[in-house]
Design a protein around this motif. Sequence first.
Motif, short mmCIF file in Angstrom:
data_model
loop_
_atom_site.label_atom_id
_atom_site.label_comp_id
_atom_site.label_asym_id
_atom_site.label_seq_id
_atom_site.Cartn_x
_atom_site.Cartn_y
_atom_site.Cartn_z
N GLU A 12 -34.45 -17.77 8.85
CA GLU A 12 -33.07 -18.24 8.88
C GLU A 12 -32.97 -19.62 8.24
O GLU A 12 -33.92 -20.39 8.21
CB GLU A 12 -32.57 -18.30 10.34
N SER A 13 -31.79 -19.93 7.75
CA SER A 13 -31.54 -21.24 7.15
C SER A 13 -30.29 -21.83 7.77
O SER A 13 -29.28 -21.15 7.93
CB SER A 13 -31.34 -21.11 5.63
N ASP A 14 -30.37 -23.12 8.13
CA ASP A 14 -29.19 -23.80 8.65
C ASP A 14 -28.65 -24.79 7.62
O ASP A 14 -27.93 -25.72 7.94
CB ASP A 14 -29.51 -24.51 9.96
N PHE A 15 -29.01 -24.57 6.37
CA PHE A 15 -28.59 -25.46 5.29
C PHE A 15 -27.08 -25.31 5.07
O PHE A 15 -26.55 -24.20 5.03
CB PHE A 15 -29.35 -25.14 4.01
N ALA A 16 -26.40 -26.44 4.89
CA ALA A 16 -24.95 -26.43 4.72
C ALA A 16 -24.58 -26.38 3.24
O ALA A 16 -24.94 -27.25 2.46
CB ALA A 16 -24.33 -27.66 5.37
N ASP A 17 -23.86 -25.35 2.84
CA ASP A 17 -23.35 -25.20 1.49
C ASP A 17 -22.03 -25.97 1.37
O ASP A 17 -21.25 -26.05 2.31
CB ASP A 17 -23.11 -23.71 1.21
N LEU A 18 -21.77 -26.54 0.18
CA LEU A 18 -20.54 -27.32 -0.02
C LEU A 18 -19.28 -26.49 0.18
O LEU A 18 -18.27 -26.99 0.67
CB LEU A 18 -20.52 -27.91 -1.44
N ASP A 19 -19.34 -25.22 -0.20
CA ASP A 19 -18.18 -24.34 -0.06
C ASP A 19 -18.64 -22.96 0.40
O ASP A 19 -18.92 -22.08 -0.41
CB ASP A 19 -17.43 -24.22 -1.39
N PRO A 20 -18.74 -22.76 1.71
CA PRO A 20 -19.25 -21.47 2.21
C PRO A 20 -18.28 -20.31 2.03
O PRO A 20 -18.66 -19.16 2.25
CB PRO A 20 -19.49 -21.76 3.71
N SER A 21 -17.05 -20.57 1.60
CA SER A 21 -16.06 -19.50 1.48
C SER A 21 -16.45 -18.45 0.44
O SER A 21 -16.01 -17.30 0.52
CB SER A 21 -14.69 -20.08 1.14
N ASP A 22 -17.28 -18.84 -0.55
CA ASP A 22 -17.66 -17.89 -1.59
C ASP A 22 -19.14 -17.52 -1.56
O ASP A 22 -19.69 -17.04 -2.55
CB ASP A 22 -17.28 -18.43 -2.97
N ASN A 23 -19.78 -17.73 -0.40
CA ASN A 23 -21.20 -17.35 -0.26
C ASN A 23 -21.38 -15.88 0.06
O ASN A 23 -22.51 -15.36 0.00
CB ASN A 23 -21.86 -18.17 0.85
N THR A 24 -20.31 -15.20 0.43
CA THR A 24 -20.36 -13.78 0.79
C THR A 24 -19.28 -13.03 0.02
O THR A 24 -18.17 -13.53 -0.14
CB THR A 24 -20.15 -13.58 2.30
N ASP A 25 -19.62 -11.86 -0.45
CA ASP A 25 -18.62 -11.00 -1.07
C ASP A 25 -18.78 -9.59 -0.51
O ASP A 25 -19.89 -9.06 -0.42
CB ASP A 25 -18.79 -10.98 -2.60
#
Length: 394
Positions: free
Chosen positions: A319-332
């Motif tokens: 698992e990763s708890d790294f924070a992406d700048l914009d998580p809204s487009d990390n999943t499709d």
Amino acid sequence: MMIFRARRAASLAAAALLAAGAVTAFGVPAHAAGTETDLAVTAAGTRMTEGVEGKYGWIKIANQGEGTPGKVLVKVDVSKMDDEKMMLVPLSFGECEVIGESKPELFTCELAKEEIPGPGETSEVSIVLFKMDEKVTGPLTAPVTISIESDDDTDDSNNSIDVDVELTPESGVDLGVFVPDVKTRFDFDSGKEKGPLRPGDTALVYSQVINQGDRVAEGLKLTFQLPKGAKFEPIEGCEIGDDRRTVICQDKNFLLEPNLLIEAELAITVDGDLEAPITLKGGSLEATAFGALPVDSPAIHRKAAKPAFAKAKVRQAEESDFADLDPSDNTDDFAVILAAPNGGGGGGLPVTGVQAGLIGGVGAAVVVAGAVLFLLARRRRVVLVTPGDEKTTA
């Protein structure tokens, strides 16, 4: 089976042409019997670091009804954006127009036929967010209204959304994911798509993952999920669930640089006992980074050309708890669309056709007020090729 590809993408130029106040009228959409449906709109990828010149986002149009509309308009109201600092522009394969006397205020795009979603499908219309001057810094936030119109839509309650477009002074990784719906049969003997997908057929799940931040993603984890009724074929180097509907591919040492794009195709088989036509919903891809490195890190010069899962080295998923700048487009999300057993011939677009090139190869002239040419971030593609085929295309 997993197939990786890499190409060099042309620079994306958002061409600003003189809008003399006259806008082509699209007319009223013609209504045809049997085309009634319910369209819904959402958006992703509207937060960008000030450390880049621009990024891609998506307007997602889901067809929740039973018909295919004859005409769909997408409208993007940018009247509250400061066009001297940043701008958001939709990119459609159809015709787009803009109105505004002293600045762009409202974009209207008529979707091309291949962009209009059928029952159960979701279409992604690209949007580009870019800074008007490299000296512009954040924080900046502007409200934008995105709406869709169709004379065939029977419910307009889900046809408009308000989103905040943001330029942040934060520096980091910004992963973006794109996966089109799967609706074309793939013939592994010929290596070509051949007509619509039907029960018992094989197909490819096509995906793109791009880093649109200003820091290097250290480590990459891809989690694929298939809807019920479809199963992954064996994939070397990745963990596959007992039901063959979940696949996790990761390499904690792989470095995904800014503006670098990975393409992957995973082979699937559709259950033969399904009653078609049917839409299998619930597919998804999530991309996660494990950390971030500065772009001038010495590790960049030692990075592997392919992630470990492309080299058939199995690693335990973490698992990763790294924070992406914009998580809204990390999943499709995506669906698997099955045609009727005896319905139609020839079939729709291949998965590597028009939609598959949305991120890296959109070279579109966008109508914006003023006679200025905006050159966005230079984008390049990394190719991870089929095992045994080590050629890279430029």
